[in-house]
Enzyme design. Structure first.
Site, PDB file in Angstrom:
ATOM      1  N   SER A  34      43.835  45.476  26.347  1.00 62.20           N
ATOM      2  CA  SER A  34      42.691  45.882  27.168  1.00 62.20           C
ATOM      3  C   SER A  34      42.991  47.171  27.939  1.00 62.20           C
ATOM      4  O   SER A  34      44.071  47.340  28.487  1.00 62.20           O
ATOM      5  CB  SER A  34      42.358  44.766  28.155  1.00 62.20           C
ATOM      6  OG  SER A  34      41.270  45.141  28.969  1.00 62.20           O
TER       7      SER A  34
ATOM      8  N   LEU B 200      38.789  50.119  36.822  1.00 66.28           N
ATOM      9  CA  LEU B 200      37.883  49.261  36.040  1.00 66.28           C
ATOM     10  C   LEU B 200      36.570  49.934  35.664  1.00 66.28           C
ATOM     11  O   LEU B 200      35.528  49.291  35.615  1.00 66.28           O
ATOM     12  CB  LEU B 200      37.594  47.944  36.788  1.00 66.28           C
ATOM     13  CG  LEU B 200      38.779  47.043  37.107  1.00 66.28           C
ATOM     14  CD1 LEU B 200      38.275  45.761  37.770  1.00 66.28           C
ATOM     15  CD2 LEU B 200      39.576  46.682  35.862  1.00 66.28           C
TER      16      LEU B 200
ATOM     17  N   ASN C   8      37.577  41.362  27.710  1.00 63.00           N
ATOM     18  CA  ASN C   8      38.342  41.150  28.929  1.00 63.00           C
ATOM     19  C   ASN C   8      37.355  41.145  30.091  1.00 63.00           C
ATOM     20  O   ASN C   8      36.455  41.978  30.170  1.00 63.00           O
ATOM     21  CB  ASN C   8      39.375  42.265  29.088  1.00 63.00           C
ATOM     22  CG  ASN C   8      40.253  42.073  30.309  1.00 63.00           C
ATOM     23  OD1 ASN C   8      39.790  42.201  31.437  1.00 63.00           O
ATOM     24  ND2 ASN C   8      41.526  41.768  30.090  1.00 63.00           N
TER      25      ASN C   8
ATOM     26  N   CYS D 231      44.241  43.113  37.953  1.00 63.69           N
ATOM     27  CA  CYS D 231      44.093  44.566  38.092  1.00 63.69           C
ATOM     28  C   CYS D 231      44.630  45.012  39.441  1.00 63.69           C
ATOM     29  O   CYS D 231      44.168  44.576  40.477  1.00 63.69           O
ATOM     30  CB  CYS D 231      42.641  45.004  37.974  1.00 63.69           C
ATOM     31  SG  CYS D 231      42.491  46.787  38.218  1.00 63.69           S
TER      32      CYS D 231
ATOM     33  N   ASN E 141      50.360  42.353  32.993  1.00 61.39           N
ATOM     34  CA  ASN E 141      49.620  43.574  33.314  1.00 61.39           C
ATOM     35  C   ASN E 141      50.620  44.619  33.818  1.00 61.39           C
ATOM     36  O   ASN E 141      51.831  44.421  33.747  1.00 61.39           O
ATOM     37  CB  ASN E 141      48.545  43.265  34.361  1.00 61.39           C
ATOM     38  CG  ASN E 141      47.364  44.233  34.288  1.00 61.39           C
ATOM     39  OD1 ASN E 141      47.553  45.443  34.212  1.00 61.39           O
ATOM     40  ND2 ASN E 141      46.159  43.711  34.320  1.00 61.39           N
ATOM     41  N   THR E 142      50.124  45.713  34.362  1.00 59.25           N
ATOM     42  CA  THR E 142      51.009  46.814  34.796  1.00 59.25           C
ATOM     43  C   THR E 142      51.726  46.484  36.096  1.00 59.25           C
ATOM     44  O   THR E 142      51.300  45.637  36.873  1.00 59.25           O
ATOM     45  CB  THR E 142      50.186  48.088  35.020  1.00 59.25           C
ATOM     46  OG1 THR E 142      49.135  47.800  35.940  1.00 59.25           O
ATOM     47  CG2 THR E 142      49.607  48.607  33.718  1.00 59.25           C
TER      48      THR E 142
ATOM     49  N   GLY F 202      53.879  51.590  29.657  1.00 59.14           N
ATOM     50  CA  GLY F 202      54.736  52.354  28.749  1.00 59.14           C
ATOM     51  C   GLY F 202      56.107  51.718  28.623  1.00 59.14           C
ATOM     52  O   GLY F 202      56.420  50.715  29.276  1.00 59.14           O
TER      53      GLY F 202
ATOM     54  N   THR G  95      49.719  51.254  25.988  1.00 63.42           N
ATOM     55  CA  THR G  95      49.843  52.700  26.162  1.00 63.42           C
ATOM     56  C   THR G  95      50.377  53.416  24.917  1.00 63.42           C
ATOM     57  O   THR G  95      50.088  54.595  24.711  1.00 63.42           O
ATOM     58  CB  THR G  95      50.752  52.952  27.379  1.00 63.42           C
ATOM     59  OG1 THR G  95      50.131  52.316  28.502  1.00 63.42           O
ATOM     60  CG2 THR G  95      50.916  54.415  27.701  1.00 63.42           C
TER      61      THR G  95
END
Lengths: 307, 253
Positions: free
Chosen positions: A25, A77, A103, A134, A196-197, A221, A270
């Site tokens: 996503s 978002l 998502n 997020c 997630n990040t 990444g 990424t």
């Protein structure tokens, strides 16, 4: 020597895929942007950008910053909202020859529920992935994703409102991801997407201020791969539903590491920006690895590296 | 895809690369760009966008300015080496109308104007190109542009070549008294583009500008390179890099 083709198909909590590699996503738009760059018939599926109830314009600029072996984003978002998604995007997406998941994000439980109810039963959707993670919106779901009680009640409420397979995407920005993973499983999640990040920051040394207008952003990444791998290992050991690994995966070797750690599938994020062929190449490399190892299918590899 | 470098020439902080890339060359339009993966290693992590400077049947030419380690690596590549390239990307100049076109370029930003001048001349359109820069060395591509049959005028801020002053001064001088049907296209630094947009608005002449922006993906996916156009965010890599000058919110680019 085993000459039969190894079976790559997987079932991720009711989502059946021809192979265990998806586009993550936020890194494949609504899919159609990548027509001509990605051969969708050769990957397992894709997960749409996060969809919210109302359209969102996203955060002010700058929204992205480059890092060693990765990048920060604070897009916020940006998306067309669930109505336009169903009316305009999904009809095009379902023409793509791979599984399509939506998502879902929101700032209140009611908003999540309304989006899920709107998406439920739409033709062409193989499942939903809840973004409870997020980091770039003040009320972007991460608060539900950080507290097991809140997460559990939200997932349970959503579970009652859809028959679609339900994946829950977890944030790594917590002290104990296992408690959150268990809360999601207990509340009826069919699979977990980890992770997630990671929250990060960069400074502009000329202007002497943060590069991102949002100050912080999510790091993605190859820089985050070891963290994601560790979290997948932890979560896969704590739950009995499938885990989908995501975080810094660029190659088949990366994907194999995650599967050895217990992931039933992986998402490429990424890496697609640098090499849109990453996902397809990961599928090919995984098939070759299974063949060379004499394995009949990817199921033999899942968790095979666990101690 | 991999594209072989067939010509490479470095001059000062710049380089011109000619690449064999038939699939890109055949589809490219002036104003479009390509994304190049300069190293497969830790940095530079993102691909880098470059305007297409010129196209021949199966080749495309790029103008590179060294601004950091990535562009430096690329500018030092030799013929026979390969680059990993995606394109053509984005939306180019519309080439609308049949009248003459005034092209305004600032420094390195003049890159897409050579391609544009060639295409316009091939349609038999009258083309005037105004090129500006700090000094003589910054007036790139002027001889190549002249060879297209376009007329070229230059301005330098230090007066070392052409008119002393800004390229926009040159534009203000040359706009009045033009027949209807002339349009404007500009590519260069942000302040120059904003000034061109203002001048075009005052003279009620259609203008298109080619913008540059840091891009993470370059393919319309990440929403990282947006600017405000007509009150809403638009992606420089997808809806752009060429925009109608009047639609751009110059306080939000």
């Amino acid at each position: 020597m085993n000459r039969t083709r190894p079976a790559l198909n997987v079932n991720l909590g009711g989502v059946k895929l021809r192979n265990p590699v998806l586009l993550a996503s936020g890194t494949c738009g609504y899919g159609t942007e990548l027509l001509g760059q990605v051969r969708f018939q050769s990957i397992g599926g894709l997960v749409s950008k996060s969809i919210t109830l109302q359209p969102k314009p996203g955060n002010p600029m700058p929204r992205v910053a480059e890092c060693s072996s990765g990048m920060l984003n604070a897009i916020g978002l940006e998306n067309v909202g669930v109505r336009t998604f169903c009316g305009e995007k999904l009809p095009e997406m379902r023409k793509l020859p791979c599984a399509i998941l939506a998502n879902v994000a929101g700032s209140t439980p009611e908003e999540y529920i309304e989006v899920v109810e709107y998406l439920d039963g739409r033709r062409g959707l193989a499942g939903l992935e809840l973004n409870l993670s997020c980091p770039n919106v003040r009320r972007g779901g991460m608060e539900f994703g950080r507290e097991p009680g809140l997460l559990g009640s939200l997932v349970a409420a959503i579970r009652r409102r859809t028959r679609l397979p339900l994946w829950v995407k977890l944030t790594p920005n917590v002290t104990d991801i296992i408690a959150l993973a268990r809360a999601a499983e207990d509340a009826g999640a069919d699979a977990l997407t980890v992770m997630n990040t990671l929250l990060g920051m960069r400074m502009d040394i000329q202007q002497r201020c943060p590069i991102l207008a949002n100050l912080t952003g999510g790091l993605s990444g190859p820089a985050i791969k070891p963290v994601a791998l560790r979290m997948v290992y932890q979560v896969a050991g704590a739950v009995s539903i499938p885990v989908i690994g995501v975080g810094g995966i660029e190659t088949a070797e990366d994907a194999i590491e995650f599967i050895l750690a217990g992931a039933s599938a992986v998402q490429i994020g990424t890496a697609t920006f640098r090499n849109p062929g990453s996902a397809e190449q990961a599928v090919q490399g995984l098939a070759a690895y299974l063949r060379q190892s004499g394995m009949t299918g990817v199921n033999e590899l899942i968790g095979a590296g666990r101690k | 895809m991999q594209a072989g470098i067939i010509k490479a020439r470095r001059f000062g902080p710049y380089a011109r690369l000619v690449l064999k890339a038939p699939q890109i060359a055949q589809r490219a339009r002036p104003g479009q760009f390509v994304e190049i993966l300069i190293s497969g290693k830790a940095a530079p992590f993102w691909r880098r966008p470059f305007s297409i400077c010129r196209v021949e049947k199966t080749t495309l030419e790029l103008l590179i300015k060294v601004v950091g380690p990535g562009s430096n690596l690329l500018a030092n590549m030799r013929s026979g080496e390969f680059v990993d390239i995606i394109g053509p990307l984005g939306r180019g100049f519309t080439l609308r109308g049949r009248g003459g076109m005034l092209l305004v370029g600032g420094g390195f930003g003049a890159a897409p104007l050579l391609f544009l001048a060639e295409r316009l001349r091939a349609c038999g359109r009258q083309v005037e190109v105004l090129i500006g820069g700090h000094s003589r060395e910054d007036l790139l591509l002027r001889s190549s542009i002249k060879l297209t049959g376009a007329s070229v005028a230059c301005a330098t801020e230090d007066g070392s070549y052409g008119k002393q002053g800004k390229v926009t001064d040159l534009l203000i001088e040359r706009l009045p008294g033009r027949k209807p049907g002339w349009t404007l296209a500009a590519s260069g630094p942000r302040p120059m583009l904003a000034a061109v947009a203002g001048i075009a608005a005052r003279h009620e002449i259609h203008a298109e500008v080619c913008l540059e922006k840091v891009m993470a993906c370059g393919m319309g996916i990440c929403q990282g390179c947006v600017i405000k156009v007509g009150g809403a965010y638009q992606r420089v890599c997808k809806e752009g890099p060429v925009f109608s000058a009047q639609a751009v919110d110059w306080n939000n680019v």
